[in-house]
Design a protein around this motif. Structure first.
Motif, PDB file in Angstrom:
ATOM      1  N   VAL A  84       0.863  -1.174   0.000  1.00  0.00           N
ATOM      2  CA  VAL A  84       0.000   0.000   0.000  1.00  0.00           C
ATOM      3  C   VAL A  84       0.904   1.230   0.000  1.00  0.00           C
ATOM      4  CG1 VAL A  84      -1.823   1.249   1.196  1.00  0.00           C
ATOM      5  CG2 VAL A  84      -1.802  -1.258   1.229  1.00  0.00           C
ATOM      6  N   VAL A  87       2.454   5.377   2.781  1.00  0.00           N
ATOM      7  CA  VAL A  87       2.647   5.171   4.219  1.00  0.00           C
ATOM      8  C   VAL A  87       3.597   6.250   4.749  1.00  0.00           C
ATOM      9  CG1 VAL A  87       3.495   3.547   5.961  1.00  0.00           C
ATOM     10  CG2 VAL A  87       2.257   2.703   3.969  1.00  0.00           C
ATOM     11  N   VAL A 101      -2.912  -0.805  13.072  1.00  0.00           N
ATOM     12  CA  VAL A 101      -3.797  -0.431  11.971  1.00  0.00           C
ATOM     13  C   VAL A 101      -5.217  -0.785  12.393  1.00  0.00           C
ATOM     14  CG1 VAL A 101      -3.387  -2.658  10.816  1.00  0.00           C
ATOM     15  CG2 VAL A 101      -4.330  -0.734   9.517  1.00  0.00           C
ATOM     16  N   VAL A 113      -8.800   4.489   7.177  1.00  0.00           N
ATOM     17  CA  VAL A 113      -7.896   3.596   7.883  1.00  0.00           C
ATOM     18  C   VAL A 113      -7.078   4.430   8.861  1.00  0.00           C
ATOM     19  CG1 VAL A 113      -5.893   2.077   7.621  1.00  0.00           C
ATOM     20  CG2 VAL A 113      -7.746   1.986   5.953  1.00  0.00           C
ATOM     21  N   ARG A 131      -4.745   9.210   9.988  1.00  0.00           N
ATOM     22  CA  ARG A 131      -5.792   8.503   9.256  1.00  0.00           C
ATOM     23  C   ARG A 131      -5.737   8.915   7.791  1.00  0.00           C
ATOM     24  NH1 ARG A 131     -11.844  10.773  10.940  1.00  0.00           N
ATOM     25  NH2 ARG A 131     -11.617  12.877  10.088  1.00  0.00           N
ATOM     26  N   ALA A 132      -6.231   8.004   6.949  1.00  0.00           N
ATOM     27  CA  ALA A 132      -6.204   8.212   5.507  1.00  0.00           C
ATOM     28  C   ALA A 132      -7.303   7.367   4.888  1.00  0.00           C
ATOM     29  CB  ALA A 132      -4.842   7.828   4.934  1.00  0.00           C
ATOM     30  N   ARG A 133      -7.573   7.606   3.613  1.00  0.00           N
ATOM     31  CA  ARG A 133      -8.559   6.807   2.893  1.00  0.00           C
ATOM     32  C   ARG A 133      -7.830   5.743   2.079  1.00  0.00           C
ATOM     33  NH1 ARG A 133     -11.297  10.537   1.776  1.00  0.00           N
ATOM     34  NH2 ARG A 133     -13.072  10.171   3.144  1.00  0.00           N
ATOM     35  N   LEU A 134      -8.295   4.501   2.176  1.00  0.00           N
ATOM     36  CA  LEU A 134      -7.721   3.423   1.374  1.00  0.00           C
ATOM     37  C   LEU A 134      -8.306   3.519  -0.036  1.00  0.00           C
ATOM     38  CD1 LEU A 134      -5.948   0.858   1.281  1.00  0.00           C
ATOM     39  CD2 LEU A 134      -7.997  -0.448   1.902  1.00  0.00           C
ATOM     40  N   ARG A 142      -3.339   2.597  -2.289  1.00  0.00           N
ATOM     41  CA  ARG A 142      -2.582   3.682  -1.670  1.00  0.00           C
ATOM     42  C   ARG A 142      -3.414   4.314  -0.562  1.00  0.00           C
ATOM     43  NH1 ARG A 142      -4.428   8.716  -3.362  1.00  0.00           N
ATOM     44  NH2 ARG A 142      -5.824   8.650  -5.191  1.00  0.00           N
ATOM     45  N   LEU A 143      -2.726   5.064   0.295  1.00  0.00           N
ATOM     46  CA  LEU A 143      -3.386   5.858   1.324  1.00  0.00           C
ATOM     47  C   LEU A 143      -3.549   7.273   0.805  1.00  0.00           C
ATOM     48  CD1 LEU A 143      -1.466   4.639   4.511  1.00  0.00           C
ATOM     49  CD2 LEU A 143      -3.705   3.876   3.682  1.00  0.00           C
ATOM     50  N   LEU A 146      -3.589  11.266   3.688  1.00  0.00           N
ATOM     51  CA  LEU A 146      -3.123  10.932   5.037  1.00  0.00           C
ATOM     52  C   LEU A 146      -2.738  12.204   5.799  1.00  0.00           C
ATOM     53  CD1 LEU A 146      -1.073   7.992   6.276  1.00  0.00           C
ATOM     54  CD2 LEU A 146      -0.180  10.269   6.782  1.00  0.00           C
TER      55      LEU A 146
END
Length: 379
Positions: A84, A87, A101, A113, A131-134, A142-143, A146
């Motif tokens: 992913v 990060v 996680v 996430v 936090r971030a969106r998957l 990818r994130l 973030l």
């Protein structure tokens, strides 16, 4: 024969010890440890990872796994694993790195996430919560977006970050364990987030009605006096349970109540690593004693409370991943009581435990070449 990396003394200082004077101590919550039980499950190897720390299942049965050097992996049934992207940079040193996680309680709608990690800082490192969106497209992940929503503060050296996330059953609050970074006294300082369990909103902001009033860290504290809490989970009745590494001996299972002080480093059922004693928990000392404690150490890692139907006898039990104990440990939970039940030797350091699809139980070993294991009822 599988090879495991040697464990340095500094790692041992955060992961408990299997020997020393603490082994013969009498301590609150201690009972006879069950002897190793025959395994009522079959074990299947589903993959390998590099020094993993935690895992979280997606609704479709795939799995996110953090690796401490700074990688986030997306595993799919059958063993296919992809990296992913996006990060954050981590300080992979002294027990630090990419840590927990967790999925947003509304993941099916928001795709968010949460990650904890040791963040490089100008004067050492500090734990961060981001936090971030998957985002997935064309077989990649990818994130997206973030950003850090909380920082531990008290930048500097030391391990024992804690960093475990649990959402309240209603999804309104995020609970976060924060280790004392091998500095001891900050665990009793209400103006530092070290050695605490914190309650935040899912966006990282502070609820207005936590137990301790005041600005800064005080306003975020749910409980205090913790050493290195690596396990946190809610039972079906809403009670919050925590596993915590003691020093030399004295690993703990605690039921967490708002505003309570759990004693570190003033009291402990273990001893210092130099052999000097620490006063035991005792009635009337003003501290919350553990429901169970372990001498010698088991070095508790991840913790989960089972709610599935595949192993009906286990429903409502707590499961502890034991590092130095090289075991999976089951405890029974009934209201505010806990009791030892089973201990299964796994012949490897166990870092994390999670419930998977259809009520399966999954384990992550510790270290290089660590295996992902799926447990199903013995045939």
């Amino acid at each position: 024969m599988r090879l495991f990396i040697a464990v340095s003394l500094i790692v041992l200082s955060g992961c408990g010890s299997a020997g020393g004077t603490a082994a013969n101590r009498t301590n609150a919550g201690k009972a006879d440890e069950p002897s190793a039980s025959a395994r009522p499950f079959d074990v299947a190897v589903e993959g390998t990872f590099d020094r993993p720390f935690a895992m979280a299942f997606l609704p479709d049965g795939r799995l996110l796994v953090t690796e401490k050097p700074g990688a986030l992996k997306l595993w799919a049934p059958g063993g296919k694993t992809i990296d992913v992207a996006g990060v954050p940079k981590v300080a992979f040193v002294n027990q630090g790195g990419l840590l927990d996680v967790a999925l947003s309680p509304k993941f099916a709608r928001d795709g968010l996430v949460y990650l904890t990690y040791s963040e490089p800082r100008p004067k050492g490192s500090s734990m961060a919560l981001a936090r971030a969106r998957l985002v997935e497209k064309g077989g990649t992940a990818r994130l997206g977006g973030l950003h850090v929503i909380w920082r531990q503060g008290s930048d500097g050296s030391g391990g024992q970050f804690g960093g475990v996330i649990a959402f309240s059953p209603d999804g309104k609050y995020l609970f976060l364990t924060s280790g004392e970074r091998q500095r001891k006294t900050p665990a009793q300082d209400p103006d530092q987030a070290l050695g605490k369990i914190l309650r935040l909103y899912p966006d990282g902001t502070t609820p207005p009605f936590n137990p301790i009033s005041g600005p800064g860290a005080r306003s975020q504290i749910w409980s205090t006096g913790h050493r290195n809490p690596y396990g946190l989970a809610f039972a079906a009745d809403g009670r919050l349970w925590e596993t915590e590494m003691g020093p030399q001996g004295g690993d703990e299972l605690n039921m967490i109540l708002p505003g309570r002080n759990y004693g570190w480093p003033v009291v402990s059922n273990g001893d210092n690593y130099d052999g000097s004693p620490i006063p035991d928990h005792h009635a009337g000392d003003g501290f919350a004693a553990p429901k169970l404690s372990w001498n010698p150490s088991i070095s508790p890692g991840g913790f989960m409370i089972y709610s599935g139907s595949l192993f009906p006898r286990w429903r409502g039990s707590g499961f502890i991943a034991a590092l130095s104990g090289e075991a999976l440990i089951r405890v029974t939970l009934s209201g505010d009581k806990a009791a030892r039940a089973d201990r299964w030797d796994m012949d490897a350091r166990i870092r994390d435990v999670a419930q998977g699809p259809q009520g399966t139980v999954w384990l992550l070993e510790d270290g290089e070449g660590a295996r992902l294991l799926k447990l199903t009822p013995a045939r």
